[in-house]
Design a protein around this motif. Structure first.
Motif, PDB file in Angstrom:
ATOM      1  N   HIS A   1       0.844  -1.193   0.000  1.00  0.00           N
ATOM      2  CA  HIS A   1       0.000   0.000   0.000  1.00  0.00           C
ATOM      3  C   HIS A   1       0.886   1.252   0.000  1.00  0.00           C
ATOM      4  O   HIS A   1       2.097   1.171   0.269  1.00  0.00           O
ATOM      5  CB  HIS A   1      -0.936   0.013   1.208  1.00  0.00           C
ATOM      6  CG  HIS A   1      -1.636  -1.276   1.452  1.00  0.00           C
ATOM      7  ND1 HIS A   1      -2.342  -1.947   0.483  1.00  0.00           N
ATOM      8  CD2 HIS A   1      -1.721  -2.056   2.575  1.00  0.00           C
ATOM      9  CE1 HIS A   1      -2.843  -3.051   0.983  1.00  0.00           C
ATOM     10  NE2 HIS A   1      -2.476  -3.144   2.249  1.00  0.00           N
ATOM     11  N   LEU A   2       0.273   2.396  -0.288  1.00  0.00           N
ATOM     12  CA  LEU A   2       1.021   3.645  -0.357  1.00  0.00           C
ATOM     13  C   LEU A   2       0.276   4.728   0.408  1.00  0.00           C
ATOM     14  O   LEU A   2      -0.923   4.935   0.204  1.00  0.00           O
ATOM     15  CB  LEU A   2       1.192   4.063  -1.827  1.00  0.00           C
ATOM     16  CG  LEU A   2       2.148   5.235  -2.109  1.00  0.00           C
ATOM     17  CD1 LEU A   2       3.581   4.838  -1.778  1.00  0.00           C
ATOM     18  CD2 LEU A   2       2.029   5.673  -3.567  1.00  0.00           C
ATOM     19  N   ARG A   3       0.992   5.434   1.294  1.00  0.00           N
ATOM     20  CA  ARG A   3       0.448   6.564   2.028  1.00  0.00           C
ATOM     21  C   ARG A   3       1.010   7.845   1.407  1.00  0.00           C
ATOM     22  O   ARG A   3       2.218   7.964   1.178  1.00  0.00           O
ATOM     23  CB  ARG A   3       0.845   6.483   3.504  1.00  0.00           C
ATOM     24  CG  ARG A   3       0.506   7.716   4.319  1.00  0.00           C
ATOM     25  CD  ARG A   3      -0.989   7.881   4.532  1.00  0.00           C
ATOM     26  NE  ARG A   3      -1.521   6.898   5.453  1.00  0.00           N
ATOM     27  CZ  ARG A   3      -2.811   6.835   5.777  1.00  0.00           C
ATOM     28  NH1 ARG A   3      -3.677   7.686   5.210  1.00  0.00           N
ATOM     29  NH2 ARG A   3      -3.243   5.924   6.619  1.00  0.00           N
ATOM     30  N   LEU A   4       0.118   8.809   1.119  1.00  0.00           N
ATOM     31  CA  LEU A   4       0.527  10.045   0.470  1.00  0.00           C
ATOM     32  C   LEU A   4       0.025  11.264   1.232  1.00  0.00           C
ATOM     33  O   LEU A   4      -0.984  11.184   1.948  1.00  0.00           O
ATOM     34  CB  LEU A   4      -0.014  10.121  -0.969  1.00  0.00           C
ATOM     35  CG  LEU A   4       0.281   8.976  -1.931  1.00  0.00           C
ATOM     36  CD1 LEU A   4      -0.849   7.953  -1.891  1.00  0.00           C
ATOM     37  CD2 LEU A   4       0.457   9.494  -3.363  1.00  0.00           C
ATOM     38  N   ARG A   5       0.720  12.388   1.059  1.00  0.00           N
ATOM     39  CA  ARG A   5       0.240  13.693   1.496  1.00  0.00           C
ATOM     40  C   ARG A   5       0.067  14.537   0.247  1.00  0.00           C
ATOM     41  O   ARG A   5       0.985  14.685  -0.572  1.00  0.00           O
ATOM     42  CB  ARG A   5       1.221  14.352   2.474  1.00  0.00           C
ATOM     43  CG  ARG A   5       1.274  13.661   3.830  1.00  0.00           C
ATOM     44  CD  ARG A   5       2.356  14.222   4.718  1.00  0.00           C
ATOM     45  NE  ARG A   5       2.097  15.604   5.103  1.00  0.00           N
ATOM     46  CZ  ARG A   5       2.841  16.652   4.724  1.00  0.00           C
ATOM     47  NH1 ARG A   5       3.869  16.487   3.916  1.00  0.00           N
ATOM     48  NH2 ARG A   5       2.544  17.876   5.127  1.00  0.00           N
ATOM     49  N   LEU A   6      -1.159  15.067   0.084  1.00  0.00           N
ATOM     50  CA  LEU A   6      -1.526  15.754  -1.152  1.00  0.00           C
ATOM     51  C   LEU A   6      -2.060  17.144  -0.852  1.00  0.00           C
ATOM     52  O   LEU A   6      -2.533  17.423   0.249  1.00  0.00           O
ATOM     53  CB  LEU A   6      -2.607  14.964  -1.903  1.00  0.00           C
ATOM     54  CG  LEU A   6      -2.376  13.481  -2.183  1.00  0.00           C
ATOM     55  CD1 LEU A   6      -3.631  12.859  -2.803  1.00  0.00           C
ATOM     56  CD2 LEU A   6      -1.178  13.294  -3.099  1.00  0.00           C
ATOM     57  N   ARG A   7      -2.009  17.991  -1.889  1.00  0.00           N
ATOM     58  CA  ARG A   7      -2.691  19.270  -1.841  1.00  0.00           C
ATOM     59  C   ARG A   7      -3.335  19.484  -3.207  1.00  0.00           C
ATOM     60  O   ARG A   7      -2.682  19.282  -4.240  1.00  0.00           O
ATOM     61  CB  ARG A   7      -1.745  20.427  -1.538  1.00  0.00           C
ATOM     62  CG  ARG A   7      -2.500  21.751  -1.262  1.00  0.00           C
ATOM     63  CD  ARG A   7      -1.573  22.961  -1.294  1.00  0.00           C
ATOM     64  NE  ARG A   7      -0.460  22.834  -0.386  1.00  0.00           N
ATOM     65  CZ  ARG A   7      -0.472  23.205   0.898  1.00  0.00           C
ATOM     66  NH1 ARG A   7      -1.591  23.681   1.427  1.00  0.00           N
ATOM     67  NH2 ARG A   7       0.603  23.080   1.634  1.00  0.00           N
ATOM     68  N   ALA A   8      -4.625  19.853  -3.202  1.00  0.00           N
ATOM     69  CA  ALA A   8      -5.307  20.095  -4.463  1.00  0.00           C
ATOM     70  C   ALA A   8      -4.603  21.202  -5.233  1.00  0.00           C
ATOM     71  O   ALA A   8      -4.104  22.172  -4.648  1.00  0.00           O
ATOM     72  CB  ALA A   8      -6.767  20.456  -4.221  1.00  0.00           C
ATOM     73  N   SER A   9      -4.550  21.051  -6.568  1.00  0.00           N
ATOM     74  CA  SER A   9      -3.811  22.005  -7.397  1.00  0.00           C
ATOM     75  C   SER A   9      -4.359  23.418  -7.293  1.00  0.00           C
ATOM     76  O   SER A   9      -3.632  24.391  -7.504  1.00  0.00           O
ATOM     77  CB  SER A   9      -3.838  21.540  -8.854  1.00  0.00           C
ATOM     78  OG  SER A   9      -3.156  20.311  -8.991  1.00  0.00           O
ATOM     79  N   ASP A  10      -5.658  23.548  -6.971  1.00  0.00           N
ATOM     80  CA  ASP A  10      -6.243  24.885  -6.839  1.00  0.00           C
ATOM     81  C   ASP A  10      -6.228  25.376  -5.389  1.00  0.00           C
ATOM     82  O   ASP A  10      -6.956  26.289  -5.020  1.00  0.00           O
ATOM     83  CB  ASP A  10      -7.661  24.914  -7.395  1.00  0.00           C
ATOM     84  CG  ASP A  10      -8.574  23.874  -6.737  1.00  0.00           C
ATOM     85  OD1 ASP A  10      -8.072  23.108  -5.877  1.00  0.00           O
ATOM     86  OD2 ASP A  10      -9.769  23.826  -7.075  1.00  0.00           O
TER      87      ASP A  10
END
Length: 552
Positions: A495-504
C-alpha cells in the motif's frame, strides 16, 4: 441538504424528495407479489394447527440472514414448532436437493419453507412433495424453463409476477412474506393486542441485502436504510453486534461498506469452509455472551478462509497468465480449474480475477476431494449476463451442464470433470459471440471535483451517513488534480500513504492507495478518490481513499 450531496443524489436519479427520502411507508405493498396469498394461507394454517415448519436456507450471507429472519419472524407470529436446515455445500449441494430431503425426513416436517433457494430445485421439491410435505418456495433467483411443483412460489422474478422491484435479495423476499402473513393473521383476529413489530428484523434484512450485491433500487434502499438505522442505534441482534466487535467496527458509524467487507465475509466463511449453521446460530442467539462466542468462531474461520483464498488467487493468476501467453493475448473469458482448490472459495477467486482482468471468469474446484464432479462459480462484468450465457451454452450443448443458476453478474454450476475442456471452449465461444468488445474497457464514474472548502469532516460524515450506497446507487467518487507533497510505502510495499494538496489550493490531505502497483507517483497526479472520515486513534480527521491515479 448539502449541495454536494444534492449533486450526488441527482446523478443517481434521486432528483426530488420522493426519490431521495426513504420511508418504510412507501415500500411496495406485499400484496403485489405473485403467489403471496397461497403462501400465507399455507403458513397461517400450519401455525394454527401447530404443524412443524422447517426453513431451508442457503449457505451464503443472504441465505443465513434470510433463514434467521424466517425463523424469528415465524416465532413472533405464533409458530410453535419452527426449525431450520441449511445444506452442506459438499454433502448436499445447493438448495432443497433430494439429498437434503433425505436428511429432513428425520425431522418429519409438515411444511418446508425455502429461503433464497428453491426456484431451481425441481427434483428436491418433487421429492419433498412425494413425502406428503407442503412446500412454499421463497426465492429471488431467475427461474429456468420449468418451475418446481411447489404448493406456492413467492419470487419477484417468477413468470407473471407484477411486483415492481425485481432485485430484492432472498432475505427481502421472506421479509415481505412475513409482512403479508402478519396482515392475514391480523385480519383473522389472531392477535389479542397489537401485532408483532417485524421491523425488529430489518437489521438482518439490511445485512443480507447488502451482502448479496443486489441492485439498490428505491425499495431495497428503504429496507437497507431502515436496517442500518437500527444497527447504528444499537437496536440489533446480539450476533450482529458481536460480529461488528470482532471485526473492529463501531455500530454507531456502521456503513454498507462495513457490512460488505467485515460482517458479511465472516458469516459467509462458515458456509464456505464449514457449516452455515454456525452463522445462523450466531444470528439467532439472544444471549450476548453466546453470540460473542459464535462470532469469535466465525472470525477464526474467516481468517482461515482469507489465507486459503490468497493461495488460490495466486495460483489462479498463474493459470490466467499461462492461458494468455499460449494464445498470444488475454482471452475474452477465462475458465480455470485446479484439483486442489476448495469449492467454497472458487466464487471469491472468480471475483478477484474478474476485477483484475475485467472479463467474465468461471473458477472450478472438485465438489469433494478426488471427486469427478466439479463445482463452478461464474462472475461477470457489467453488460454481460452470465446466467443467460450459461443458459445459451446449455441450449447449444444439451447435457453438458447438469445444473446451473444465478443472476446477471454471478452464477453457479456443476460439471463433470470429463466435460471441463468442452465447457471451456463452449463458454469462450458464447462470450465471443455475445460480449461487446467495448464492455472490456473499464470505466470509473466520477461525481466530479470537490472544492477546497469541501475537504472537511462535515462532508465526510454526511457521505458516510447518506446513501445507503451499493449496487445501482454507488458510493460517491470524486476526482481532482493534486500535488504530491510526499509518499511512503506501507505493509511492505503493498500500500502507499501520500500527502496531497489540491492544485487549486486548500488543506494538506492524507491519502492512501491500497493495492499499490509499486510505481512511484509523479509530482502532480489526477486522482479518483473517496472522501472518508479518519477515526484512527480518535483523531477525527479525513482521508482520501484513492481509487485511481494518473499523471496530471
Amino acid at each position: 441538504m448539502h449541495p454536494v450531496l444534492q449533486r450526488i443524489y441527482a446523478a443517481r436519479g434521486a432528483c426530488d424528495d420522493a426519490a431521495a427520502l426513504l420511508r418504510l411507508a412507501r415500500l411496495h405493498p406485499p400484496a403485489e407479489l405473485g403467489g403471496i396469498d397461497a403462501a400465507t394461507a399455507l403458513l397461517a394454517e400450519a401455525i394454527a394447527a401447530d404443524r412443524h415448519i422447517v426453513v431451508v436456507g442457503d449457505f451464503d450471507c443472504d441465505g443465513a440472514t434470510g433463514t434467521a429472519t424466517a425463523v424469528l419472524g415465524l416465532r413472533m407470529l405464533g409458530a410453535g414448532r419452527v426449525s431450520y436446515q441449511v445444506p452442506h455445500r459438499v454433502q448436499h449441494g445447493y438448495g432443497l436437493s433430494p439429498a437434503l430431503v433425505e436428511v429432513l425426513a428425520e425431522r418429519a416436517p409438515d411444511l418446508v419453507l425455502t429461503v433464497d433457494n428453491g426456484i431451481a430445485c425441481l427434483a428436491g421439491v418433487a421429492a419433498a412433495r412425494a413425502r406428503g410435505w407442503r412446500v412454499v418456495v421463497s426465492d429471488h433467483h431467475l427461474p429456468g424453463p420449468a418451475l418446481p411443483a411447489a404448493d406456492a412460489i413467492v419470487n419477484p422474478n417468477a413468470p407473471g409476477c407484477a411486483f415492481p422491484s425485481k432485485c430484492m435479495a432472498g432475505v427481502g423476499v421472506v421479509f415481505y412474506l412475513l409482512l403479508a402473513l402478519r396482515r392475514r393473521l391480523q385480519d383473522a383476529g389472531t392477535f389479542a393486542g397489537a401485532p408483532p413489530d417485524l421491523a425488529e428484523l430489518l437489521d438482518l434484512v439490511a445485512v443480507g441485502t447488502v451482502a448479496d450485491l443486489v441492485r439498490l433500487d428505491y425499495n431495497n434502499r428503504v429496507l437497507v436504510a431502515a436496517g442500518l438505522r437500527r444497527l447504528r442505534e444499537g437496536r440489533c441482534r446480539p450476533g450482529l453486534r458481536a460480529l461488528a466487535e470482532v471485526a473492529g467496527r463501531r455500530l454507531e458509524t456502521l456503513s454498507t461498506t462495513d457490512i460488505g467487507f467485515a460482517l458479511a465475509p465472516r458469516l459467509n466463511a462458515a458456509g464456505r469452509l464449514d457449516d452455515m449453521g454456525l452463522g445462523i446460530e450466531c444470528l439467532l442467539a439472544d444471549d450476548p455472551q453466546r453470540a460473542r462466542e459464535y462470532a469469535a468462531a466465525l472470525d477464526g474461520i474467516n481468517a482461515e478462509r482469507r489465507a486459503l483464498q490468497q493461495q488460490m488467487v495466486d495460483e489462479a493468476d498463474r493459470l490466467a497468465a499461462a492461458v494468455g501467453l499460449e494464445q498470444g493475448a488475454a482471452p475474452l473469458a477465462l475458465s480455470l480449474f485446479d484439483p486442489g482448490w476448495h469449492p467454497g472459495v472458487v466464487g471469491l477467486v472468480a471475483s478477484k480475477l474478474k476485477e483484475r482482468l475485467h472479463r467474465p471468469v468461471v473458477a472450478f474446484a472438485p465438489a469433494d476431494e478426488g471427486a469427478d464432479e466439479l463445482r463452478g462459480s461464474a462472475r461477470s462484468i457489467p453488460g454481460f449476463h452470465i446466467r443467460d450465457a450459461l443458459a445459451a451454452v446449455d441450449a447449444a450443448h444439451p447435457g453438458l451442464i447438469p445444473r446451473f443458476g444465478g443472476h446477471a453478474m454471478a452464477a453457479g454450476l456443476t460439471l463433470p470433470l470429463a466435460h471441463l475442456e468442452r465447457f471451456g471452449a463452449a463458454f469462450q465461444a458464447e462470450v465471443e459471440r455475445g460480449l461487446d468488445a467495448e464492455l472490456l474497457e473499464q470505466e470509473l464514474a466520477s461525481d466530479g471535483p470537490l472544492a477546497a472548502d469541501d475537504f472537511c469532516r462535515e462532508l465526510a460524515e454526511l457521505l458516510r451517513a447518506a446513501g445507503p450506497w451499493g449496487q445501482g446507487f454507488p458510493e460517491p467518487v470524486f476526482d481532482n488534480a493534486f500535488e504530491v507533497l510526499d509518499c511512503r510505502e506501507l505493509s511492505g510495499g503493498r500500500h502507499l500513504r501520500l500527502r496531497l494538496r489540491a492544485s487549486d489550493g486548500g488543506p494538506v490531505l492524507s491519502a492512501i492507495r491500497f493495492g499499490w502497483d509499486g510505481v512511484p507517483p509523479p509530482a502532480r497526479i489526477h486522482a479518483a478518490y473517496q472522501l472518508e472520515p479518519d477515526d484512527f486513534r480518535e483523531r477525527r480527521d479525513i482521508q482520501l481513499l484513492l481509487r485511481h491515479i494518473a499523471p496530471a
